[in-house]
Design a protein around this motif. Structure first.
Motif, PDB file in Angstrom:
ATOM      1  N   ASP B 166     -23.431   6.151  17.924  1.00 22.73           N
ATOM      2  CA  ASP B 166     -23.958   6.723  19.220  1.00 22.73           C
ATOM      3  C   ASP B 166     -22.857   7.348  20.128  1.00 22.73           C
ATOM      4  OD1 ASP B 166     -24.899   7.926  21.361  1.00 22.73           O
ATOM      5  OD2 ASP B 166     -27.463   7.585  20.681  1.00 22.73           O
ATOM      6  N   PRO B 167     -22.753   7.733  20.810  1.00 26.19           N
ATOM      7  CA  PRO B 167     -22.042   7.724  22.168  1.00 26.19           C
ATOM      8  C   PRO B 167     -22.162   7.102  23.280  1.00 26.19           C
ATOM      9  CG  PRO B 167     -21.125  10.284  21.692  1.00 26.19           C
ATOM     10  CD  PRO B 167     -22.265   9.732  20.903  1.00 26.19           C
ATOM     11  N   ASP B 168     -23.567   7.274  23.644  1.00 25.74           N
ATOM     12  CA  ASP B 168     -24.281   6.514  24.402  1.00 25.74           C
ATOM     13  C   ASP B 168     -24.718   5.543  24.390  1.00 25.74           C
ATOM     14  OD1 ASP B 168     -24.332   8.881  25.996  1.00 25.74           O
ATOM     15  OD2 ASP B 168     -26.129   9.566  24.793  1.00 25.74           O
ATOM     16  N   MET B 169     -24.349   4.778  23.117  1.00 25.98           N
ATOM     17  CA  MET B 169     -25.541   3.215  23.086  1.00 25.98           C
ATOM     18  C   MET B 169     -24.217   2.557  22.472  1.00 25.98           C
ATOM     19  SD  MET B 169     -28.303   3.338  23.545  1.00 25.98           S
ATOM     20  CE  MET B 169     -28.867   1.889  23.080  1.00 25.98           C
ATOM     21  N   ALA B 170     -22.664   2.589  21.875  1.00 27.88           N
ATOM     22  CA  ALA B 170     -22.225   2.273  21.164  1.00 27.88           C
ATOM     23  C   ALA B 170     -21.171   1.264  22.481  1.00 27.88           C
ATOM     24  CB  ALA B 170     -20.825   2.516  20.890  1.00 27.88           C
ATOM     25  N   GLY B 253     -14.414   3.217  19.481  1.00 31.08           N
ATOM     26  CA  GLY B 253     -15.301   4.812  19.187  1.00 31.08           C
ATOM     27  C   GLY B 253     -16.834   4.957  19.734  1.00 31.08           C
ATOM     28  N   PRO B 254     -17.378   5.930  19.346  1.00 34.65           N
ATOM     29  CA  PRO B 254     -16.671   6.761  18.557  1.00 34.65           C
ATOM     30  C   PRO B 254     -16.332   7.915  19.725  1.00 34.65           C
ATOM     31  CG  PRO B 254     -19.166   7.106  19.344  1.00 34.65           C
ATOM     32  CD  PRO B 254     -19.214   5.583  19.646  1.00 34.65           C
ATOM     33  N   VAL B 255     -15.142   8.659  19.517  1.00 36.06           N
ATOM     34  CA  VAL B 255     -14.382   9.222  20.440  1.00 36.06           C
ATOM     35  C   VAL B 255     -13.272   7.841  20.645  1.00 36.06           C
ATOM     36  CG1 VAL B 255     -14.063  11.528  21.695  1.00 36.06           C
ATOM     37  CG2 VAL B 255     -16.260  11.365  19.806  1.00 36.06           C
ATOM     38  N   SER B 256     -13.988   8.273  22.660  1.00 38.30           N
ATOM     39  CA  SER B 256     -12.949   7.279  23.224  1.00 38.30           C
ATOM     40  C   SER B 256     -14.314   6.179  23.794  1.00 38.30           C
ATOM     41  CB  SER B 256     -12.386   7.672  24.238  1.00 38.30           C
ATOM     42  OG  SER B 256     -12.861   8.531  24.821  1.00 38.30           O
ATOM     43  N   ALA B 257     -15.805   6.393  23.382  1.00 40.67           N
ATOM     44  CA  ALA B 257     -16.621   6.401  24.669  1.00 40.67           C
ATOM     45  C   ALA B 257     -16.644   4.642  24.825  1.00 40.67           C
ATOM     46  CB  ALA B 257     -18.009   6.004  23.308  1.00 40.67           C
ATOM     47  N   THR B 258     -16.065   3.795  23.517  1.00 36.93           N
ATOM     48  CA  THR B 258     -15.902   2.321  24.154  1.00 36.93           C
ATOM     49  C   THR B 258     -14.238   2.032  24.402  1.00 36.93           C
ATOM     50  OG1 THR B 258     -15.205   1.828  21.717  1.00 36.93           O
ATOM     51  CG2 THR B 258     -18.033   1.728  22.825  1.00 36.93           C
TER      52      THR B 258
END
Ligand SMILES: Nc1ncnc2c1ncn2[C@@H]1O[C@H](COP(=O)(O)OP(=O)(O)OP(=O)(O)O)[C@@H](O)[C@H]1O
Ligand SMILES: [Mg+2]
Lengths: 391, 307
Positions: B166-170, B253-258
């Motif tokens: 989850d991009p918001d929770m990662a 990740g996810p994507v580049s969220a972190t």
């Protein structure tokens, strides 16, 4: 110097309005044990309201522990402690309405002198609006007035904006006193507050403390191992040794009628001379104690009946012996110390060391002998077994 | 004051050499200066070899843009600096780094302080708790990260939601493992700081009627403020440099969220991007420098140093 107006805290929660005026402190067989160390052993002591009580004793005898139990900083193992007629064993330190001057002063290092002194006024409630009104916290202006006044009394006005690190030892000690006095608690507890000062400052502060006490008329419990402080400041002295109370009394009582050999030798400099001997009635001028190298007369007021041959310890203070050619005691002289206003003759009778205090200069040579007379009214007799005074 | 200054002996000293320098020269003989340099030499050597020289290399690399996937490099001067530091990618990395610091530092510090205050008392068995709370410090970042990786696994872990996808929770998930570690470090250091606060000062506060909160805020925290400033500075730097936990738990990740700055620098550390990576590194260095300097400038005045 200005007088301090009465402004007493209401005893923390303000639940007990009658409490204010009676601040006697009573130990009822109070014992404190740290694991297997008995720091205070079944202490019975009543400290009257307004009294300047000194707890005196050698290092490790339990003075600090006794004081900390009053403050609530140390739990009581056994027995009961009263403030007034309230048992305070389980009362929070903050609700006991006592203040303490610690040996290290324990100032808040990050606060200015002003904020240090103000500190006890921040939380407590005070009965400032007359007897009927409920106690309340002080306003900022009231606190400032109290701080300014305490600072003035203790000569700290110029230093109010400094931090403790920028003060001398004597100034820090005054801040600690001001912090203790500003809150007008029911009792002040002081743990060797003068021990970090030099001799001159100590003597001056001694007088000031006595003066301060006279003006505030509040109970003071003062811990020291310095008998000069005890003798000069106390209304009464409680002498302790190894956790046990040895004697309570006015300075004069403990000096004139020490209850046992410990007190006899702890109070007075140089300490009281003690000689062991046996009671004898033959020859001489009435009952006396044969100490081997002479006779010490028994005091006229002695009510204990002593049979012939009974072993006793007699005590005589150095100032109650006098050099005299006809004296019944013979002392071997070891050394003479001349102190200007007096001189001390150190020597021995048999194997027991003996000191004589003499005003003026004694013309005696070390190695020689001196004859001594004893003032019978100032002879103390102790039981060698129990070490208790024989009345 | 002014009258004194006019008549003070400093006034008739020769004006060309400042007083402090004359003192300095007089105080140290040439032999002493040589000795000082000799004693400093080992640490100067270490700094030169492992810090200054690589740093200069980095500055230099930043000028070169790679051509043909790193087959050769072209000196483009400051252009690459301008381009890379202004890129959305750099800005994203910086934002993620800041986010990570904001998530991990305050929480770790506050938890550490609270635990230390709670554990700083003479109680039977308190050492056991002290050891437990310190243990997060003793476990390596890699180990901690692996543990949290599994805790966050929706199948075998504690949390059923799939945070790591989850991009918001990662970022929150990655941060929790660092909060856990920061807490241990803060706990140990604050506990040591508390030991240095005299018992009698705390007892005086007790007698002054201070409650637990007032004691903490008015006495304890000011007295350990040097330790708190130290921790803040160190934890912020740790946060800006964090890598292992991100690499293990989310791989950016996810994507580049972190993807934090450090993570991006590591990703760029290939021949075809080495110049941009160098610029990012310089950027991170400057950010760290400014943030640290700001912390000292703003907070040091409020810190009480015992003398
Ligand atoms: N926290 C403690 N834990 C264990 N033993 C203690 C503790 N505090 C005091 N004691 C012991 O209790 C006894 C009395 O100590 P206390 O501090 O009351 O002595 P004191 O009369 O104040 O001595 P001093 O004049 O040296 O200050 C000593 O034997 C001391 O070692
Ligand atoms: Mg003591």
């Amino acid at each position: 110097m200005p007088t301090l107006p009465s402004l007493r805290a209401s005893g923390g929660d303000g639940a007990d309005p009658g409490r204010d005026e009676v601040a006697s402190l009573t130990f009822e067989s109070v014992t404190k044990r740290f694991d297997d160390v008995v720091a205070v052993d079944a202490l019975d002591l009543e400290i009257h309201d307004g009294e300047f009580m000194v707890l005196l004793g050698p290092s490790g005898c339990g003075k600090t522990t006794a004081l900390r139990m009053i403050a609530g900083l140390e739990e009581i193992t056994e027995g009961r402690l009263y403030i007034g007629d309230r048992v305070v064993n389980d009362v929070d330190p903050a609700r006991r309405d006592v203040s303490m001057v610690f040996q290290s002063y324990a100032l808040y290092p990050h606060m200015t002198v002003r904020r240090n002194i103000e500190s006890p006024l921040l939380v407590r409630k005070y009965r400032v609006d007359g007897d009927g009104a409920p106690p309340r916290k002080l306003t900022k202006a009231e606190r400032a007035a109290r701080v300014d006044e305490a600072a003035r009394v203790l000569g700290l006005t110029e230093l109010l904006d400094r931090k403790p690190a920028a003060l001398s030892g004597g100034q820090r000690q005054r801040v600690a006193l001001a912090r203790a006095f500003v809150g007008r608690p029911q009792a002040y507890l002081m743990d060797e507050p003068l021990s970090n000062l030099d001799a001159k400052l100590r003597a001056a502060t001694r007088l000031e403390l006595v003066d301060l006490h006279r003006r505030v008329q509040t109970t003071v419990v003062y811990v020291t191992h310095d008998q000069v402080e005890a003798m000069t400041m106390a209304d009464r002295i409680a002498i302790m040794s190894a956790g046990r109370l040895q004697q309570v009394g006015t300075p004069q009582e403990v000096y004139d009628r020490p209850a046992n050999l410990f007190v006899a030798q702890f109070i007075g400099t140089p300490p009281m001379n003690t000689l062991t001997g046996t009671v004898t009635t033959d020859g001489g001028t009435g009952p006396a104690v044969d100490v081997g190298h002479g006779r010490v007369p028994l005091p006229p007021g002695l009510t204990t009946r002593l049979e012939e041959g009974r072993p006793v310890v007699v005590g005589v203070r150095p100032e109650h012996l006098a050099l005299s050619d006809e004296g019944p005691l013979e002392q071997k002289v070891r050394a003479v110390e001349w102190l200007g206003h007096e001189c001390l003759v150190f020597g021995a009778i048999g194997d027991s060391p003996l000191v004589v205090r003499q005003t003026g200069l004694a013309r005696l040579e070390p190695g020689g002998t001196a004859r001594l007379v004893v003032d019978p009214a100032h002879v103390h007799v102790f039981d060698p077994e129990t070490t208790e005074r024989l009345p | 004051m002014t009258a004194e200054a006019v008549t003070s002996p400093a006034a008739d000293r020769s004006p060309e050499v400042p007083r402090s320098r004359r003192r300095w020269l007089r105080r140290y003989s040439p032999r002493e200066v040589l000795l000082a340099l000799a004693l400093l030499a080992p640490s100067i050597a270490v700094f030169v070899v492992f810090f200054y020289r690589p740093f200069l290399n980095l500055l230099n690399w930043g000028r070169f843009e790679s051509r043909r996937n790193g087959a050769y490099f072209e000196d483009v001067g400051l252009a690459q600096y301008r381009e890379a530091l202004g890129s959305d990618d750099f800005r994203e990395g910086l934002w993620h780094s800041v986010q990570f610091v904001l998530y991990t530092v305050p929480a770790g510090l506050v938890l550490g302080v609270l635990l230390a205050v709670a554990a700083h008392r003479r109680l039977r068995g308190i050492k056991v708790f002290q050891a437990i709370f310190s243990s997060t410090l003793a476990s390596s970042t890699a180990v901690t990260s692996v543990i949290f990786f599994y805790l966050f696994n929706p199948v075998v872990g504690l949390i059923e939601a799939n945070w790591l996808n989850d991009p918001d929770m990662a970022m929150v998930a990655v941060s929790i493992s660092s909060i856990w570690q920061n807490m241990g470090l803060s706990f140990v250091i604050v506990l040591a700081g508390l030991q240095a606060v005299p018992d009698e000062v705390m007892e005086a506060a007790l007698l002054d009627g201070y409650g637990a909160v007032r004691r903490l805020v008015r006495i304890t925290l000011p007295l350990i403020s040097p330790v708190l400033l130290f921790l803040l500075v160190v934890l912020v730097i740790f946060g800006l440099q964090a890598f292992a936990q991100i690499d293990i738990i989310t791989k950016g990740g996810p994507v580049s969220a972190t993807e934090t700055l450090v993570f991006k620098i590591n990703r760029l550390n290939r021949p075809d991007n080495i110049g941009i990576g160098a610029v990012y590194s310089i950027g991170l260095f400057l950010v760290t420098l400014v943030v640290t300097a700001l912390q000292f400038a703003i907070l040091e005045r409020r810190v009480h140093y015992a003398r």
